[in-house]
Design a protein around this motif. Structure first.
Motif, PDB file in Angstrom:
ATOM      1  N   ALA A 149       0.886  -1.168   0.000  1.00 27.92           N
ATOM      2  CA  ALA A 149       0.000   0.000   0.000  1.00 27.92           C
ATOM      3  C   ALA A 149       0.916   1.209   0.000  1.00 27.92           C
ATOM      4  N   GLN A 150       1.404   1.576  -1.191  1.00 24.10           N
ATOM      5  CA  GLN A 150       2.454   2.588  -1.253  1.00 24.10           C
ATOM      6  C   GLN A 150       2.263   3.621  -2.356  1.00 24.10           C
ATOM      7  N   GLU A 151       1.539   3.280  -3.394  1.00 18.72           N
ATOM      8  CA  GLU A 151       1.622   4.156  -4.559  1.00 18.72           C
ATOM      9  C   GLU A 151       0.243   4.581  -5.061  1.00 18.72           C
ATOM     10  N   ASN A 152      -0.045   4.355  -6.354  1.00 14.05           N
ATOM     11  CA  ASN A 152      -1.284   4.885  -6.922  1.00 14.05           C
ATOM     12  C   ASN A 152      -2.535   4.270  -6.306  1.00 14.05           C
ATOM     13  N   ALA A 209      -9.998  -1.181  -9.168  1.00 11.31           N
ATOM     14  CA  ALA A 209      -8.881  -0.310  -9.559  1.00 11.31           C
ATOM     15  C   ALA A 209      -7.590  -1.021  -9.161  1.00 11.31           C
ATOM     16  N   HIS A 210      -6.723  -1.270 -10.146  1.00 13.09           N
ATOM     17  CA  HIS A 210      -5.488  -2.022  -9.861  1.00 13.09           C
ATOM     18  C   HIS A 210      -4.281  -1.335 -10.486  1.00 13.09           C
ATOM     19  N   THR A 211      -3.118  -1.631  -9.940  1.00 10.15           N
ATOM     20  CA  THR A 211      -1.879  -1.005 -10.418  1.00 10.15           C
ATOM     21  C   THR A 211      -1.012  -1.962 -11.223  1.00 10.15           C
ATOM     22  N   HIS A 212      -1.271  -3.274 -11.150  1.00 12.68           N
ATOM     23  CA  HIS A 212      -0.434  -4.247 -11.849  1.00 12.68           C
ATOM     24  C   HIS A 212      -1.260  -5.255 -12.645  1.00 12.68           C
ATOM     25  N   THR A 213      -2.056  -6.054 -11.943  1.00 10.46           N
ATOM     26  CA  THR A 213      -2.929  -7.030 -12.600  1.00 10.46           C
ATOM     27  C   THR A 213      -4.178  -7.213 -11.750  1.00 10.46           C
ATOM     28  N   PRO A 214      -5.349  -7.390 -12.372  1.00  8.48           N
ATOM     29  CA  PRO A 214      -6.563  -7.620 -11.587  1.00  8.48           C
ATOM     30  C   PRO A 214      -6.526  -8.923 -10.799  1.00  8.48           C
ATOM     31  N   ASN A 215      -5.649  -9.845 -11.195  1.00  9.10           N
ATOM     32  CA  ASN A 215      -5.566 -11.130 -10.485  1.00  9.10           C
ATOM     33  C   ASN A 215      -5.154 -10.971  -9.029  1.00  9.10           C
ATOM     34  N   TYR A 216      -4.495  -9.849  -8.686  1.00  7.78           N
ATOM     35  CA  TYR A 216      -4.094  -9.640  -7.292  1.00  7.78           C
ATOM     36  C   TYR A 216      -5.294  -9.380  -6.381  1.00  7.78           C
ATOM     37  N   ALA A 217      -6.478  -9.219  -6.979  1.00  7.07           N
ATOM     38  CA  ALA A 217      -7.685  -8.993  -6.174  1.00  7.07           C
ATOM     39  C   ALA A 217      -8.391 -10.289  -5.817  1.00  7.07           C
ATOM     40  N   VAL A 218      -7.970 -11.412  -6.427  1.00  2.65           N
ATOM     41  CA  VAL A 218      -8.717 -12.659  -6.216  1.00  2.65           C
ATOM     42  C   VAL A 218      -8.190 -13.410  -4.997  1.00  2.65           C
ATOM     43  N   PRO A 219      -9.083 -14.019  -4.205  1.00  2.00           N
ATOM     44  CA  PRO A 219      -8.626 -14.853  -3.090  1.00  2.00           C
ATOM     45  C   PRO A 219      -7.856 -16.073  -3.599  1.00  2.00           C
ATOM     46  N   TYR A 233     -15.709  -4.003 -13.874  1.00  2.00           N
ATOM     47  CA  TYR A 233     -15.188  -2.882 -14.650  1.00  2.00           C
ATOM     48  C   TYR A 233     -13.824  -2.527 -14.060  1.00  2.00           C
ATOM     49  N   LYS A 234     -12.761  -2.656 -14.869  1.00  2.00           N
ATOM     50  CA  LYS A 234     -11.389  -2.588 -14.352  1.00  2.00           C
ATOM     51  C   LYS A 234     -10.705  -1.287 -14.772  1.00  2.00           C
ATOM     52  N   LEU A 235     -10.279  -0.548 -13.771  1.00  2.00           N
ATOM     53  CA  LEU A 235      -9.583   0.724 -13.947  1.00  2.00           C
ATOM     54  C   LEU A 235      -8.096   0.499 -13.678  1.00  2.00           C
ATOM     55  N   PHE A 236      -7.251   0.727 -14.680  1.00  2.00           N
ATOM     56  CA  PHE A 236      -5.803   0.504 -14.532  1.00  2.00           C
ATOM     57  C   PHE A 236      -5.137   1.804 -14.103  1.00  2.00           C
ATOM     58  N   LEU A 237      -4.749   1.870 -12.824  1.00  2.00           N
ATOM     59  CA  LEU A 237      -4.139   3.078 -12.265  1.00  2.00           C
ATOM     60  C   LEU A 237      -2.689   3.242 -12.675  1.00  2.00           C
ATOM     61  N   ASP A 284     -11.288   4.722 -24.088  1.00  4.05           N
ATOM     62  CA  ASP A 284     -10.906   3.885 -22.950  1.00  4.05           C
ATOM     63  C   ASP A 284      -9.622   4.371 -22.272  1.00  4.05           C
ATOM     64  N   ILE A 285      -9.156   5.566 -22.658  1.00  3.81           N
ATOM     65  CA  ILE A 285      -7.926   6.134 -22.079  1.00  3.81           C
ATOM     66  C   ILE A 285      -8.273   7.461 -21.419  1.00  3.81           C
ATOM     67  N   ALA A 286      -7.799   7.664 -20.186  1.00  4.49           N
ATOM     68  CA  ALA A 286      -8.065   8.922 -19.472  1.00  4.49           C
ATOM     69  C   ALA A 286      -6.743   9.596 -19.110  1.00  4.49           C
ATOM     70  N   VAL A 287      -6.568  10.849 -19.598  1.00  6.42           N
ATOM     71  CA  VAL A 287      -5.361  11.625 -19.277  1.00  6.42           C
ATOM     72  C   VAL A 287      -5.640  12.400 -17.992  1.00  6.42           C
ATOM     73  N   THR A 288      -5.172  11.876 -16.863  1.00 10.97           N
ATOM     74  CA  THR A 288      -5.458  12.492 -15.561  1.00 10.97           C
ATOM     75  C   THR A 288      -4.198  12.802 -14.757  1.00 10.97           C
ATOM     76  N   GLY A 289      -3.065  12.235 -15.161  1.00 16.99           N
ATOM     77  CA  GLY A 289      -1.924  12.191 -14.240  1.00 16.99           C
ATOM     78  C   GLY A 289      -2.083  10.980 -13.339  1.00 16.99           C
ATOM     79  N   LEU A 290      -0.991  10.494 -12.787  1.00 16.57           N
ATOM     80  CA  LEU A 290      -1.064   9.338 -11.893  1.00 16.57           C
ATOM     81  C   LEU A 290      -1.445   9.800 -10.488  1.00 16.57           C
ATOM     82  N   ALA A 291      -2.183   8.954  -9.778  1.00 18.72           N
ATOM     83  CA  ALA A 291      -2.789   9.356  -8.502  1.00 18.72           C
ATOM     84  C   ALA A 291      -1.765   9.835  -7.482  1.00 18.72           C
TER      85      ALA A 291
END
Length: 466
Positions: A149-152, A209-219, A233-237, A284-291
């Motif tokens: 729990a360190q970044e975006n 919302a994930h920073t690497h892969t959505p698989n890290y959310a699965v038990p 619905y997957k948001l890639f941070l 499908d692309i959002a120009v927001t800057g990284l969180a």
């Protein structure tokens, strides 16, 4: 039977049943084999980290032998067929189940992934797996690595907790994580990896919302969990600005059509890469800057940078495939030899002593397990568990990297970046950004030239290119 990650294997003998002559010199041989799979896993897996996402892959080979004469050393992969069930749950121990998830590799061979659940969690998971669940709340799961729990992810989670009330954010993290204290203020919305609460929210959620892969959310990556991931619905941070590497093989929509629904980028330049090279449509692309940029740039003017000008951070990227090497093989790589030589260079040590410089080395997450191989009398080797990347970027005045996008994060602070590219033939490097005109700092291939530039930057503290 081979553990791809740990390079450990076990050989089993099959029971021969019969041999049928189908042509004058061609025989159909029939055999069977019984595998005590839990026992096999205990032999070829040295360590089970229950609180982390399991990346173990098991491969299967076959070879023939004879007691009468040598035949062959060649091992052929076993071909995948529809005879294999999608998955198998087995008793691994008295207290734990193991999931064996069979799959077909890109070349049509048989492999399997595995996952572990404690008995009570397994029962709860199977119950939720088949129950009727309605997505009544706007639940958004947020994850980085399960133990991070360190970044975006953290920045976006904090924003959702403090600035809105439309969505219910849920942060997933390992109970054993060193970063749990960073979430202390928001524990009501934090669930621990593989807990019953994690399973509940996973099947209820409609956003991720994930920073690497959505698989890290699965038990655990069962068929039902994989289908749930597809439905979210997957948001890639992201975890860094796309800069030097071509990432189509990791994040491209053609290669991974179900990986990302909305792709967050930091600039129009980055948007064009995601559109043209990763094949995402513009909507499908959002120009927001990284969180994480909000806190990276807060209270960060020239005076703050000048105060830390004598603090040098060495933060290289990794090399694909080398994260699987043994310690002995890793010390033979160009990467290890180059950076171990740098942090033991007598000229650099003299510079540290004469100018009062502090130098820290922070290896990429994929290379952190090799920390113990790097030793120095004057350079500090930083463990990932001791700090965050964001903190390191704010607390250092000069960055030395190779191909890492962290150089772009650092340059946003208007602090000097030096590129040490001793192995310039990086396979995944993008053509545009391999040019010397793109990167915000000078590129060096020779160790002594790099040390000369460090000394110059201490004297004349400024960026080369803004």
């Amino acid at each position: 039977i081979s553990n791809r990650k740990e390079k450990l294997q076990i050989d089993l003998k099959s029971k021969w049943l019969e041999s049928i002559r189908v042509e004058p010199n061609v025989f159909l041989n029939v055999f069977e084999i019984t595998i005590d799979f839990p026992q096999v896993l205990k032999t070829i897996i040295t360590r089970i980290d229950y609180d982390d996402y399991d990346t173990t892959v098991i491969d299967f080979f076959i070879t023939t032998s004879s007691e009468m004469l040598p035949l062959t050393n060649f091992k052929s992969r076993i071909i995948y067929t529809d005879l294999f069930n999608d998955e198998t749950w087995l008793d691994f121990s008295e207290s734990m189940k193991v999931l064996v998830r069979w799959y077909e590799t890109g070349l049509g061979n048989l492999s399997c992934r595995i996952g572990f659940l404690k008995n009570d969690i397994y029962s709860y998971f199977k119950e939720k797996e088949i129950s009727e669940i309605t997505d009544s709340e706007n639940i958004i799961l947020i994850t980085e690595y399960p133990y991070k729990a360190q970044e975006n992810g953290l920045a976006f989670f904090k924003y959702l907790m403090e600035e809105q009330n439309t969505f219910k954010p849920i942060y997933i993290i390992s109970r054993a994580s060193n970063d749990v204290h960073l979430l202390k203020k928001y524990l009501s919305n934090v669930v621990f990896y593989k807990s019953k609460e994690h399973i509940d929210y996973f099947f209820k959620a409609n956003f991720l919302a994930h920073t690497h892969t959505p698989n890290y959310a699965v038990p655990v990556l069962s068929a039902s969990a994989e289908q749930k991931i597809k439905d979210l619905y997957k948001l890639f941070l992201q975890h860094g600005i796309i800069g030097v590497r071509n990432l189509e093989y990791m994040y491209g929509r053609k290669t991974h059509p179900n990986l990302i629904n909305k792709f967050i980028v930091s600039s129009e330049r980055e948007k064009s890469i995601v559109r043209d090279e990763l094949y995402y449509p513009e909507e499908d692309i959002a120009v927001t800057g990284l969180a994480r940029f909000d806190s990276l740039l807060k209270d960060n003017g020239f005076f703050e940078s000048y105060k830390v000008r004598k603090k040098v951070l060495i933060m290289p990227s990794w090399r694909m495939g080398q994260e699987k090497l043994s310690d002995e093989d890793f010390t033979e790589t160009t990467f290890y030899k180059a950076f171990h030589s740098l942090i033991n260079n007598p000229r650099l040590e003299k510079l540290v002593m004469d100018k009062g410089i502090t130098i820290d080395l922070y290896l990429h997450n994929n290379f952190q397990k090799y920390n113990h191989l790097f030793t120095s009398d004057f350079v500090n080797i930083i463990k990932a568990s001791d700090t965050t990347v964001q903190t390191l970027l704010k607390e250092h005045g000069i960055l030395i990297t190779d191909f890492s996008s962290v150089g772009l994060d650092f340059a946003i602070q208007r602090r000097p970046v030096l590129y040490y590219q001793f192995d310039v033939e990086l396979k995944e490097q993008r053509a545009e950004e391999s040019s010397k005109n793109f990167l915000p700092g000078k590129i060096f291939q020779i160790e002594d030239d790099l040390i000369n530039e460090i000394e110059q930057k201490i004297k004349r503290y400024r960026m080369d290119k803004e």
